[in-house]
Scaffold this active site. Structure first.
Site, short mmCIF file in Angstrom:
data_model
loop_
_atom_site.label_atom_id
_atom_site.label_comp_id
_atom_site.label_asym_id
_atom_site.label_seq_id
_atom_site.Cartn_x
_atom_site.Cartn_y
_atom_site.Cartn_z
N LYS A 1 -8.23 -5.09 30.13
CA LYS A 1 -9.46 -4.66 29.44
C LYS A 1 -10.70 -4.70 30.34
O LYS A 1 -11.61 -3.90 30.19
CB LYS A 1 -9.70 -5.54 28.22
CG LYS A 1 -8.67 -5.33 27.10
CD LYS A 1 -8.84 -4.00 26.41
CE LYS A 1 -7.90 -3.82 25.22
NZ LYS A 1 -7.94 -2.42 24.72
N GLU B 1 -16.21 -3.83 19.73
CA GLU B 1 -15.28 -4.24 18.69
C GLU B 1 -14.11 -4.92 19.38
O GLU B 1 -13.85 -4.65 20.55
CB GLU B 1 -14.78 -3.02 17.90
CG GLU B 1 -13.61 -2.26 18.53
CD GLU B 1 -13.95 -1.57 19.85
OE1 GLU B 1 -15.13 -1.30 20.10
OE2 GLU B 1 -13.01 -1.31 20.63
N SER C 1 0.26 -5.82 30.57
CA SER C 1 -1.18 -5.56 30.39
C SER C 1 -2.01 -6.82 30.19
O SER C 1 -3.21 -6.81 30.42
CB SER C 1 -1.38 -4.61 29.21
OG SER C 1 -0.78 -5.15 28.05
#
Lengths: 407, 275
Positions: free
Chosen positions: A100, A122, A389
């Site tokens: 991210k 969010e 990830s």
């Protein structure tokens, strides 16, 4: 679509100027936001080619995030699966523990260049919230993160992390109290504070240009993978595998390979308690086209066009939509989308932990759960790259709860 | 002439500003909606804006979000909204009804079937909050062919260029969002609205409605001096919510509010609205 026409698609030419991937994507927002998304598009289309901006982004990725992330040959996992060689792209080793941060670094730099002093985000699993709060702290920006009340309960460590980083956390109590409702609330904040505020969307969804700019920032994953596998194996991989919620880690890995027809692409959605139960989060498998959160894409919806509640053990995959580029890659046949259940993901979580000494995020465990089956169907000289990830530290409470263990 | 055009022409001749109340269809329960519509008309409403409930109303504040949740809990759908309009039309064939909602229920029904069924039910206009003209190219012909006026939003953030483009696509009226925010937000600035309306009037002769943040008769009457229509939503829906367990009383309360707004708006001097 025939094989011949598939070959003729130049995937790098998408989206078109107004943000469409075939019938998907676009800009479905209220008029108040149309000016701001056009302004953002203009700023981004300029900066993406600006040498100074790119150098700043690359420098932060190298020295702050710790890139390049390793491409690790998972020898024992490969032996256990009994087939193709399995490599893991170690996004779990990034600063903040997931892919991210690649995107939040990029968007925060954009915000800085656009003179915005306040960022909002969010978050579902909390990874994007943490990654946003992290870059906001570093750049001295005010940061507000919207998170569903339900997710706040299941992701307590990340909630505390965000608070430590100085972010204001807003508990969202509307609708299903998960990621989609957090996104609704963030969009309401944005429309209200549009002059001062930059909305850092965490996945490849939202109105154009978000799906494009998030993809571009995340594509570092695929570009590194390409260089690394060429240097390690002297050739491109045969298959890439990544989990798909909104789909940012998957598109980041896939994108640089889209025009390589011999590299198969597999996105893994969350089948939750099983596709037959309806309690899942797999819009590409079971959804229909619709409009939500600023773009047209596959959605989990009822016959009247109301968005329905999703279910996944993984908060980061618990979303009723998916990035529009994935919708397009599914329809064009370029990528295949499969799904695995909560139970299978949990099995893969334990398997990787015990075989390789790596605790994966429950999101990434979905990708891992599909891999043994795929590897076993391939030859031993073939290569699979799986996007790991994120790391699973944030999920240990969830897993312990499910298994009746009190920490 | 369409019901909307006829209504605005009549009001223009009388020197009056249109009053447009919004209610969410099916809130607090489906049986209340048609009765509420008749009561609003009797209290002085010129046009009814009927909200199509949606699970994710991103442009709405908490008041209308909760109204959507109450309506959906009673099984409301776009099809049922159209049935309610049909029922309203059995007793009222003059008052224009404009639907306001989000794109997805229409996407799923299909824009063509929607436009045909809406026209048959007696719908006069459709405002799709998250469908800007850029995405409506394939949609507008269906609306126009079936006599449904596409109502578009204009906002404080709309550039001159966008105002021009949107006014070219719009018919019926254009809806100016008075503030940067969601429905039911704090308060609007009448002076700022006045300046923006002057800018908009350079691009269109359509009537201009103003909404978002109209809470009381005083604001309605001030806006009435500069706008051709005043839209009131959250203030009404909040009263419906307050009396959700007593529909009769809820209906009377919203009629009372509209009657007070009507009186306040009609008591101001002849409005000078030209730029």
């Amino acid at each position: 679509m025939s094989q011949a026409s598939k070959k003729n698609i130049d995937y790098f030419s998408y989206p078109d100027e107004s943000g469409h991937f075939g019938p998907y994507g676009g800009r479905f927002v209220a008029e108040t936001l149309m000016g701001p998304v056009q302004e953002l598009t203009k700023a981004y289309m300029h900066l993406r080619h600006d040498a100074g901006f790119r150098a700043e982004f690359d420098r932060d990725l190298a020295h702050y995030v710790g890139r390049p992330s390793p491409l690790y040959f998972a020898e024992r996992l490969t032996l256990a699966a009994g087939g193709a060689k399995i490599y893991l792209k170690r996004e779990d080793l990034n600063h903040t523990g997931a892919h991210k941060v690649n995107n939040t670094i990029g968007q925060a730099l954009l915000a800085k260049h656009m003179g915005k002093k306040r960022v909002i985000a969010e978050t579902g699993a909390g990874q994007h919230g943490v990654a946003t709060a992290t870059v906001a702290a570093r750049l001295g920006m005010e940061c507000v993160v919207y998170m569903g009340e339900e997710d706040i309960h299941r992701q307590a460590p990340n909630v505390y992390r965000m608070k430590l980083l100085g972010a204001e956390l807003v508990s969202v109590k509307s609708g299903s109290r998960t990621l989609k409702d957090a996104m609704n609330e963030a969009m309401r904040d944005w429309v209200t504070n549009v002059d001062s505020t930059f909305y850092i969307i965490g996945t490849v969804a939202g109105p154009h240009p978000y799906p494009t700019l998030v993809r571009d920032f995340q594509s570092i994953i695929g570009r590194e993978t390409r260089e690394q596998i060429l240097s390690l194996e002297g050739r491109l991989p045969d298959a890439l595998v990544a989990c798909v919620g909104g789909g940012s880690n998957a598109i980041g890995l896939f994108y640089p390979f889209l025009n390589e027809p011999n590299v198969a692409l597999y996105g893994v959605e969350a089948a939750g308690e099983g596709m037959a139960t309806g309690r899942h989060a797999a819009p590409l498998a079971a959804g229909k086209s619709g409009v939500l959160h600023g773009n047209r894409t596959y959605l989990m919806e009822d016959d009247n066009g109301q968005i329905i509640e999703t279910h996944s053990i993984s908060a980061g995959l618990d979303y009723p939509g998916v990035g529009p580029e994935h919708a397009w890659l599914k329809d064009s046949g370029r990528a295949k989308y499969v799904n695995v259940t909560d139970r299978q993901a949990l099995g893969a979580f334990h398997q990787l932990t015990r075989l390789e000494g790596i605790i994966p995020a429950l999101e990434s465990a979905h990708a891992l759960a599909f891999v043994p089956e795929l590897a076993a169907s391939m030859q031993s000289e073939q290569i699979i790259v799986v996007n790991l990830s994120g790391r699973g530290d944030k999920d240990i409470n969830t897993v312990a709860d499910l298994e009746g263990i009190t920490l | 002439m369409s019901r909307l055009a006829a209504t605005f022409e009549r009001l223009d001749k009388a020197g009056k500003t249109a009053l447009i109340p919004y209610i969410t269809a099916g809130d607090p329960q489906p049986a209340a909606t048609v009765d509420f519509m008749h009561k609003l008309v009797a209290a002085g409403a010129d046009v009814i804006e009927l909200g199509v409930p949606f699970s994710d109303p991103m442009a709405d504040g908490p008041v209308i979000q909760l109204a959507c949740e109450r309506a959906l809990a009673h099984g409301m759908s776009l099809t049922k909204v159209l049935e309610q309009v049909g029922e309203f039309r059995q007793q009222n064939n003059q008052t224009p009804v404009v639907l306001m909602g989000y794109a997805n229920p229409l996407e799923v029904m299909g824009y063509k079937p929607f436009a045909e069924q809406a026209s048959k039910a007696g719908v006069d206009g459709m405002l799709v909050v998250d469908l800007p003209p850029e995405e409506a190219e394939d949609v507008l012909p269906h609306f126009l062919k079936n006599g449904i006026d596409p109502i578009f939003l204009l906002a404080p953030t709309s550039s001159e260029q966008r105002i021009k483009m949107i006014c070219e696509c719009a018919s019926g009226y254009v809806y100016y969002v008075s503030l940067k925010g969601v429905t039911g937000a704090a308060s609007l600035n009448v002076q700022q609205v006045k300046e923006k309306l002057q800018q908009i009037r350079q691009h269109t002769r359509l009537p201009i409605g103003v909404g978002f943040g109209v809470r009381d008769p005083e604001t309605a009457s001030q806006l009435g001096k500069v706008a051709d229509a005043v839209v009131v939503g959250s203030a009404i829906v909040a009263r419906i919510a307050e009396h959700a367990d007593n529909i009769e009383l809820g209906g009377n309360k919203i009629a009372e509010l509209i009657a007070n707004m009507r009186t306040a708006m009609d008591s101001v001097d002849w409005p000078v609205k030209t730029a």
